[in-house]
Design a protein around this motif. Structure first.
Motif, PDB file in Angstrom:
ATOM      1  N   ASN A  51      10.676  74.586  27.245  1.00 46.60           N
ATOM      2  CA  ASN A  51      11.598  73.446  27.318  1.00 46.60           C
ATOM      3  C   ASN A  51      12.310  73.207  25.984  1.00 46.60           C
ATOM      4  O   ASN A  51      12.338  72.082  25.453  1.00 46.60           O
ATOM      5  N   LEU A  52      12.878  74.249  25.439  1.00 45.48           N
ATOM      6  CA  LEU A  52      13.491  74.164  24.118  1.00 45.48           C
ATOM      7  C   LEU A  52      14.752  73.306  24.127  1.00 45.48           C
ATOM      8  O   LEU A  52      15.646  73.494  24.947  1.00 45.48           O
ATOM      9  N   GLU A  53      14.799  72.350  23.207  1.00 47.76           N
ATOM     10  CA  GLU A  53      16.027  71.576  23.023  1.00 47.76           C
ATOM     11  C   GLU A  53      17.002  72.351  22.149  1.00 47.76           C
ATOM     12  O   GLU A  53      18.202  72.351  22.368  1.00 47.76           O
ATOM     13  N   ASP A  54      16.460  73.006  21.137  1.00 49.14           N
ATOM     14  CA  ASP A  54      17.274  73.827  20.243  1.00 49.14           C
ATOM     15  C   ASP A  54      17.344  75.244  20.829  1.00 49.14           C
ATOM     16  O   ASP A  54      16.361  75.981  20.797  1.00 49.14           O
ATOM     17  N   VAL A  55      18.500  75.593  21.364  1.00 51.99           N
ATOM     18  CA  VAL A  55      18.635  76.903  22.009  1.00 51.99           C
ATOM     19  C   VAL A  55      19.350  77.909  21.108  1.00 51.99           C
ATOM     20  O   VAL A  55      19.771  78.968  21.568  1.00 51.99           O
ATOM     21  N   SER A  56      19.475  77.590  19.839  1.00 54.23           N
ATOM     22  CA  SER A  56      20.227  78.470  18.929  1.00 54.23           C
ATOM     23  C   SER A  56      19.591  79.850  18.812  1.00 54.23           C
ATOM     24  O   SER A  56      20.278  80.824  18.505  1.00 54.23           O
ATOM     25  N   VAL A  91      18.979  82.460  34.990  1.00 53.43           N
ATOM     26  CA  VAL A  91      18.413  81.847  33.781  1.00 53.43           C
ATOM     27  C   VAL A  91      19.303  82.137  32.576  1.00 53.43           C
ATOM     28  O   VAL A  91      19.535  81.262  31.730  1.00 53.43           O
ATOM     29  N   ASN A  92      19.838  83.358  32.496  1.00 45.47           N
ATOM     30  CA  ASN A  92      20.804  83.664  31.435  1.00 45.47           C
ATOM     31  C   ASN A  92      22.003  82.733  31.515  1.00 45.47           C
ATOM     32  O   ASN A  92      22.491  82.230  30.494  1.00 45.47           O
ATOM     33  N   VAL A  93      22.504  82.517  32.730  1.00 49.19           N
ATOM     34  CA  VAL A  93      23.649  81.617  32.917  1.00 49.19           C
ATOM     35  C   VAL A  93      23.291  80.203  32.472  1.00 49.19           C
ATOM     36  O   VAL A  93      24.097  79.508  31.837  1.00 49.19           O
ATOM     37  N   LEU A  94      22.061  79.768  32.786  1.00 50.94           N
ATOM     38  CA  LEU A  94      21.597  78.443  32.352  1.00 50.94           C
ATOM     39  C   LEU A  94      21.689  78.303  30.845  1.00 50.94           C
ATOM     40  O   LEU A  94      22.218  77.301  30.320  1.00 50.94           O
ATOM     41  N   TYR A  95      21.200  79.299  30.118  1.00 49.03           N
ATOM     42  CA  TYR A  95      21.230  79.215  28.661  1.00 49.03           C
ATOM     43  C   TYR A  95      22.645  79.415  28.110  1.00 49.03           C
ATOM     44  O   TYR A  95      22.988  78.835  27.068  1.00 49.03           O
ATOM     45  N   GLY A 148      28.124  74.247  21.446  1.00 51.54           N
ATOM     46  CA  GLY A 148      29.123  74.928  20.617  1.00 51.54           C
ATOM     47  C   GLY A 148      28.569  76.085  19.815  1.00 51.54           C
ATOM     48  O   GLY A 148      29.078  76.400  18.737  1.00 51.54           O
ATOM     49  N   ILE A 149      27.542  76.743  20.336  1.00 54.05           N
ATOM     50  CA  ILE A 149      26.891  77.854  19.620  1.00 54.05           C
ATOM     51  C   ILE A 149      27.378  79.176  20.193  1.00 54.05           C
ATOM     52  O   ILE A 149      27.415  79.360  21.405  1.00 54.05           O
ATOM     53  N   ARG A 150      27.747  80.095  19.314  1.00 50.83           N
ATOM     54  CA  ARG A 150      28.212  81.411  19.752  1.00 50.83           C
ATOM     55  C   ARG A 150      27.416  82.511  19.071  1.00 50.83           C
ATOM     56  O   ARG A 150      27.051  82.413  17.888  1.00 50.83           O
ATOM     57  N   LEU A 210      18.467  81.509  21.224  1.00 48.06           N
ATOM     58  CA  LEU A 210      18.644  82.191  22.499  1.00 48.06           C
ATOM     59  C   LEU A 210      20.084  82.666  22.699  1.00 48.06           C
ATOM     60  O   LEU A 210      20.534  82.864  23.823  1.00 48.06           O
ATOM     61  N   LYS A 211      20.778  82.865  21.594  1.00 45.43           N
ATOM     62  CA  LYS A 211      22.200  83.255  21.672  1.00 45.43           C
ATOM     63  C   LYS A 211      22.408  84.582  22.389  1.00 45.43           C
ATOM     64  O   LYS A 211      23.496  84.858  22.879  1.00 45.43           O
ATOM     65  N   ILE A 212      21.380  85.431  22.468  1.00 42.65           N
ATOM     66  CA  ILE A 212      21.549  86.723  23.138  1.00 42.65           C
ATOM     67  C   ILE A 212      21.875  86.554  24.616  1.00 42.65           C
ATOM     68  O   ILE A 212      22.365  87.493  25.250  1.00 42.65           O
ATOM     69  N   ALA A 213      21.647  85.368  25.166  1.00 36.51           N
ATOM     70  CA  ALA A 213      22.019  85.126  26.568  1.00 36.51           C
ATOM     71  C   ALA A 213      23.508  85.354  26.786  1.00 36.51           C
ATOM     72  O   ALA A 213      23.949  85.733  27.884  1.00 36.51           O
ATOM     73  N   GLN A 214      24.303  85.133  25.737  1.00 35.62           N
ATOM     74  CA  GLN A 214      25.753  85.282  25.856  1.00 35.62           C
ATOM     75  C   GLN A 214      26.192  86.737  25.987  1.00 35.62           C
ATOM     76  O   GLN A 214      27.356  87.010  26.276  1.00 35.62           O
ATOM     77  N   LEU A 215      25.262  87.664  25.794  1.00 31.68           N
ATOM     78  CA  LEU A 215      25.594  89.081  25.958  1.00 31.68           C
ATOM     79  C   LEU A 215      25.473  89.529  27.412  1.00 31.68           C
ATOM     80  O   LEU A 215      25.823  90.660  27.750  1.00 31.68           O
ATOM     81  N   CYS A 216      24.993  88.646  28.285  1.00 29.52           N
ATOM     82  CA  CYS A 216      24.832  88.988  29.704  1.00 29.52           C
ATOM     83  C   CYS A 216      26.188  89.108  30.375  1.00 29.52           C
ATOM     84  O   CYS A 216      27.035  88.216  30.275  1.00 29.52           O
TER      85      CYS A 216
END
Length: 445
Positions: free
Chosen positions: A285-290, A318-322, A330-332, A292-298
């Protein structure tokens, strides 16, 4: 007129389903221009048939685009199983005197061979860096229908039609040329299914397409297919799971076998996408998802969710969720390396198309969908002003105005990425909104 302006004026967008404006794609120079004829989505039959019906036009369109971007080589990528089409293309390339410039390369029958990053590697052995585009490795990729539209644009013809396949649990699979703006119901009616009460309709291919909430929409330039399946089919049940439902099930049952990662097409190209880690993160249940940026490579090809996961969980969702959470904050993702090499196991982990089709329960529907000539006579058409990536087109017509088929009705906004739209039938404009233009077709006025 310069080719780029002809393409821009014709309103050409990526016909493979993404809808990126083609004139913007051709503004840079590249070493290779690649024709994506892989069509790796199960059941769809557009590209393979267009290359057989219009080989010279597609070759000429590809050549024109390649010469414009000063590409030293043009390559047509098509699955090796299409022997007759391959022979025809090679014969026409030779007859047109293009053998020194253009070649046909056979692709393996794998999924997702049509993912442009997989295609680039299969045809050139280069790997597009993470979070980047083929141009980064000297390649521009266009679809076979896009090449056909480029050829037609050189003769002054705008894009007013699209080719799409109707397939699935239906009496008569077929591929049709459909005017843009025709009601989807009128298209589906052609396949022999009168009552849709027991059916769900996937807009696009079975893997990446979405289940439509309603079929009361209208065909756009990037419409590529409609797959009809009974509502209790595995694929429909799987695709209609909501993100909250997927989150609960995945958090509860994931055993971290990492099959979703080990068979991920982008991971196998050397990228750092690891879906099993996204699944693991659900437990915290992470509030800080910074982190998990690799999700954006999906790339959301759905191979993990519909093929790899043996527990029938939802790694892609789940990737879409993150991805959503990262966007909200605003994290890339920022790549830390430029050069990549495929993982050693890649050759042994490619997904065979036939096995995939069996896994998602479509083997009995994997049939030819021949091009069928039909004439559509809708009473009204509705042409979307947002059929493409970028800003919506700006209407240039008013209610009550008479328009002709092929006439410009929406222009690209100034200083914006976008695509022009044109009337596909002659008639009278009855409605203009920020989203669409409705035309009552001439014979019904």
């Amino acid at each position: 007129m310069e080719l780029l302006n002809q393409i821009k004026d014709a309103g050409i967008i990526g016909a493979g389903g993404a809808g990126f404006p083609t004139h913007a794609k051709l503004t840079a120079k590249a070493e290779y221009i690649l024709l994506n004829g892989a069509e790796c989505e199960p059941l769809l039959r557009v590209d393979q048939q267009l290359m057989e019906l219009f080989p010279e036009e597609i070759i000429r369109g590809l050549e024109a685009a390649g010469r414009y971007i000063e590409a030293g080589k043009a390559i047509i990528g098509i699955k090796g199983k299409h022997k007759r089409v391959i022979a025809l293309l090679k014969e026409r390339i030779a007859a047109l005197g293009l053998a020194n410039y253009m070649e046909v390369m056979e692709l393996r029958d794998i999924y997702p061979a049509g993912d442009e990053q997989v295609l680039v590697h299969e045809l050139t052995k280069r790997i597009v860096p993470e979070a980047s585009i083929p141009l980064k490795v000297g390649c521009v990729v266009i679809n076979s229908e896009t090449a056909l539209n480029i050829y037609r644009a050189m003769a002054g013809e705008p894009v007013t039609e699209t080719y799409l396949t109707i397939a699935g649990d239906i009496p008569q699979p077929m591929t049709l040329k459909v005017p843009v703006g025709v009601p989807i119901r009128e298209v589906i009616r052609q396949c022999g299914v009168e009552n849709l009460d027991d059916y769900a309709v996937i807009d696009g291919g079975p893997m990446m397409g979405r289940v439509m909430n309603s079929v009361d929409g209208y065909v756009t330039k990037k419409s590529k297919g409609y797959v009809l399946l009974k509502k209790d089919h595995f694929l429909i049940r799987k695709k209609t799971v909501t993100i909250p439902q997927a989150r609960i099930v995945s958090r509860t049952a994931c055993e971290q076998c990492r099959m979703c990662t080990d068979l991920c097409p982008r991971y196998l190209l050397g990228h750092h996408i690891e879906p099993h880690k996204m699944m693991r993160a659900l437990s915290y249940n992470l509030e800080d998802v910074s982190e998990l940026k690799i999700a954006q490579l999906c790339c959301e090809c759905n191979a993990c969710e519909l093929y790899s996961c043996q527990a029938n969980l939802h790694p892609k969702t789940v990737n879409v969720l993150y991805k959503q959470k990262l966007a909200e904050q605003g994290i890339r993702y920022q790549p830390t390396q430029i050069e990549f090499k495929p993982r050693e196991a890649r050759e042994y982990r490619l997904i065979p198309s036939k096995r995939l089709i069996a896994k998602i329960g479509l083997t009995s529907f994997d049939k030819p969908a021949p091009v069928t000539k039909l004439e559509f006579r809708p009473e009204c058409i509705s042409i979307s002003l947002s059929q493409h990536i970028g800003a919506p087109a700006v209407p240039v017509v008013a209610v009550g105005q008479q328009v002709n088929a092929g006439q410009l009705i929406g222009k690209i906004p100034d200083n914006s990425l976008g695509a022009a739209v044109h009337a596909s039938f002659s008639g009278t404009v009855t409605e203009v909104s920020d989203n669409s233009i409705v035309i009552k077709v001439g014979s019904y006025v």
